[in-house]
Design an enzyme around this catalytic site. Structure first.
Site, PDB file in Angstrom:
ATOM      1  N   GLU A  54      43.381 -24.205  16.995  1.00 30.81           N
ATOM      2  CA  GLU A  54      42.069 -23.566  17.054  1.00 30.81           C
ATOM      3  C   GLU A  54      41.239 -25.182  16.640  1.00 30.81           C
ATOM      4  O   GLU A  54      39.591 -25.883  15.969  1.00 30.81           O
ATOM      5  CB  GLU A  54      41.834 -22.651  15.445  1.00 30.81           C
ATOM      6  CG  GLU A  54      40.999 -22.157  15.739  1.00 30.81           C
ATOM      7  CD  GLU A  54      41.431 -20.741  14.807  1.00 30.81           C
ATOM      8  OE1 GLU A  54      41.181 -19.254  15.581  1.00 30.81           O
ATOM      9  OE2 GLU A  54      41.697 -21.070  13.623  1.00 30.81           O
ATOM     10  N   HIS A  59      67.460 -20.906  28.526  1.00 30.04           N
ATOM     11  CA  HIS A  59      67.892 -20.002  29.728  1.00 30.04           C
ATOM     12  C   HIS A  59      66.929 -19.595  29.962  1.00 30.04           C
ATOM     13  O   HIS A  59      66.686 -18.187  31.003  1.00 30.04           O
ATOM     14  CB  HIS A  59      68.964 -18.972  28.895  1.00 30.04           C
ATOM     15  CG  HIS A  59      70.171 -19.982  28.119  1.00 30.04           C
ATOM     16  ND1 HIS A  59      71.469 -19.497  29.330  1.00 30.04           N
ATOM     17  CD2 HIS A  59      70.258 -20.400  27.585  1.00 30.04           C
ATOM     18  CE1 HIS A  59      72.439 -20.296  28.552  1.00 30.04           C
ATOM     19  NE2 HIS A  59      71.550 -20.785  27.115  1.00 30.04           N
ATOM     20  N   LYS A  80      34.013 -12.263  20.763  1.00 30.71           N
ATOM     21  CA  LYS A  80      33.669 -11.082  19.966  1.00 30.71           C
ATOM     22  C   LYS A  80      32.410 -10.649  20.310  1.00 30.71           C
ATOM     23  O   LYS A  80      32.210  -9.846  20.413  1.00 30.71           O
ATOM     24  CB  LYS A  80      33.416 -11.999  18.244  1.00 30.71           C
ATOM     25  CG  LYS A  80      35.188 -12.399  17.830  1.00 30.71           C
ATOM     26  CD  LYS A  80      34.832 -12.570  16.271  1.00 30.71           C
ATOM     27  CE  LYS A  80      36.124 -13.150  16.014  1.00 30.71           C
ATOM     28  NZ  LYS A  80      35.713 -13.567  14.437  1.00 30.71           N
TER      29      LYS A  80
HETATM   30  O1  PA5 Z   1      41.505 -20.003  10.912  1.00 31.14           O
HETATM   31  C1  PA5 Z   1      40.532 -19.584  10.985  1.00 31.14           C
HETATM   32  O2  PA5 Z   1      39.505 -19.712  10.836  1.00 31.14           O
HETATM   33  C2  PA5 Z   1      40.455 -17.739  12.016  1.00 31.14           C
HETATM   34  O3  PA5 Z   1      41.916 -17.473  12.770  1.00 31.14           O
HETATM   35  C3  PA5 Z   1      40.989 -16.926  10.857  1.00 31.14           C
HETATM   36  O4  PA5 Z   1      41.803 -17.460   9.761  1.00 31.14           O
HETATM   37  C4  PA5 Z   1      40.896 -15.913  11.823  1.00 31.14           C
HETATM   38  O5  PA5 Z   1      39.794 -15.428  12.635  1.00 31.14           O
HETATM   39  C5  PA5 Z   1      40.194 -14.273  10.495  1.00 31.14           C
HETATM   40  O6  PA5 Z   1      39.215 -14.515  10.104  1.00 31.14           O
HETATM   41  P1  PA5 Z   1      39.207 -13.729   8.546  1.00 31.14           P
HETATM   42  O7  PA5 Z   1      40.110 -14.322   7.419  1.00 31.14           O
HETATM   43  O8  PA5 Z   1      37.657 -13.930   7.892  1.00 31.14           O
HETATM   44  O9  PA5 Z   1      39.221 -12.453   8.642  1.00 31.14           O
END
Ligand code: PA5
Length: 417
Positions: A273, A294, A408
């Site tokens: 990310e 494996h 989303k």
């Molecule tokens: O690292 C990030 O920002 C994302 O993975 C969020 O943690 C994830 O989308 C969850 O978001 P939130 O904590 O706002 O529900």
């Protein structure tokens, strides 16, 4: 102890510049650097409250449901699994930790609802934005169940919300219902948040020594603030970026311990990310050896030469397990009798290392002396800092995730939202 391939002087210079950018707060997304000094600079009052709340939940709960997705749950799961005995039984005074809100499976949620019947249930719902659909949906359903069983007042006592200090639907709901609430600091993004209440509360509930975890992170903060020559974190960043620029586009995080599977998952989110944007970034992959030798071992040995491995190595501290002698020796294993399973694992590790080297797979090794809370805290900080510095080397903002919104948007349109 680290073993990293040597990096070019040009790359070392770029890593030093990137580290300087991070430390001085002039890089993109710099307002999300709260995790950088978190081990030494956190709200002590909140930390104390985390321990108090965890203690009282541990005394009363059979089940604690941790609701969250991505950075709001992966770190907890990673650390808890790494520090828990495999196949360990709950019901011995330990609450069982169950995760929800990290997918949209009806079958999982229905099974969980049935499993909770006649048990003492608590919920820790974690969402920084307070609006993420998967955890919000799971929370609505499980909260209603709790309210039905216990009545609204007692249900509200059993719910703990971890969210933004001011904004979001979860914050509003928590205020209205009077939930115990913990904060996700404004200057820390989800994937860098495991050492805040996001991870510390559920980990303390699960019985993890969070003081040792924070001590490990604090020592890492000191150690990885030093010059390149003695800084394994910067050396790792240089090595992986050097390899990337030589066409090794896939990094496989691997270990020989299945308990680290969720450390792999947490790491994949952190790096994927953070770095995967603007058409750039190493693809973070992971494996548990020897299991995956494996299945994907063939590809690693002889497939496209586009990968390198980063191995987490430590000595298994479990009681020694000696391979027994067998009079008939039908399985032909008597030549190994008297050796320990750990000795066989070390041979597998050294053999794989040689084979993968011959197959053209560069390898980086991180050796930690023990798998305990202190060393896991150290490792977490190590990867967080490596990731941020590496993002700056790559020339991207390591703290945003604009691409996550795309699915989303499409989904909301289909749902008519
Ligand atoms: O690292 C990030 O920002 C994302 O993975 C969020 O943690 C994830 O989308 C969850 O978001 P939130 O904590 O706002 O529900």
């Amino acid at each position: 102890m680290w073993e990293v391939p040597e990096s070019s002087n040009e790359m070392i210079g770029r890593v030093q510049d990137a580290a300087q950018k991070l430390e001085s707060g002039v890089g993109e997304g710099a307002h999300y650097r709260g995790w950088l000094d978190l081990p030494t600079n956190h709200d002590r009052g909140e930390y104390h409250r985390i321990k108090e709340v965890a203690k009282s939940v541990r005394e009363d709960a059979d089940i604690v449901i941790i609701i969250g997705i991505g950075g709001s749950y992966l770190g907890t799961r990673a650390i808890k699994d790494a520090l828990t005995k495999p196949l360990s039984q709950t019901g011995m005074g330990e609450p069982e930790v169950i995760y929800a809100g990290h997918h949209l499976s009806t079958s999982y949620l229905q099974s969980l609802r049935a499993y909770c019947k006649n048990k003492s249930v608590y919920i820790n719902v974690i969402s920084k934005s307070g609006t993420t659909l998967e955890p919000a949906l799971a929370f609505r359903i499980l909260r209603k169940d709790l309210e039905e069983v216990y009545g609204e007042q007692e249900a509200s006592r059993r719910i703990i919300a971890t969210t933004d200090v001011k904004k979001g639907a979860l914050k509003k709901l928590a205020q209205q219902k009077g939930y115990e609430t913990f904060i996700v600091p404004n200057d820390i993004g989800g994937r860098y948040s495991v050492l805040t209440a996001v991870g510390l509360l559920p980990l303390a509930i699960a019985g993890v020594d969070i003081d040792a975890l924070m001590d490990g992170a604090k020592d890492a903060q000191d150690v990885y603030g030093t010059q390149y020559e003695e800084n394994a974190c910067y050396q790792y960043v240089a090595a992986r970026n050097n390899l990337y620029e030589r066409g090794k586009k896939i990094e496989i995080l691997m270990s020989y311990e299945p308990k680290l599977q969720y450390i792999n998952e947490w790491w994949k989110q952190l790096f994927g990310e953070s770095e995967g944007k603007d058409g750039k970034g190493l693809y973070p992959s992971s494996m548990i050896f020897t299991t995956d030798l494996h299945s994907l071992g063939q590809y690693i040995q002889e497939g496209e030469r586009s990968m390198f491995e980063t191995g987490i190595i430590f000595n298994d501290s479990a009681d020694e397990l000696i391979i027994p002698e067998d009079q008939d020796d039908y399985d032909g294993l008597n030549d190994l009798a008297g050796k320990s399973v750990q000795e066989v694992c070390v041979a597998a590790r050294e053999g794989t290392r040689a084979a993968h080297s011959e197959g053209g797979v560069p390898q980086i090794f991180l050796e930690i002396s023990q798998l305990d809370a202190y060393h896991i805290g150290h490792l977490i900080y190590f990867f967080e800092k490596s990731c941020a510095v590496s993002g700056y080397v790559l020339g991207i903002n390591p703290f945003n995730q604009p691409g996550v919104e795309a699915y989303k948007k499409e989904m909301y349109e289909l749902l008519g939202r």
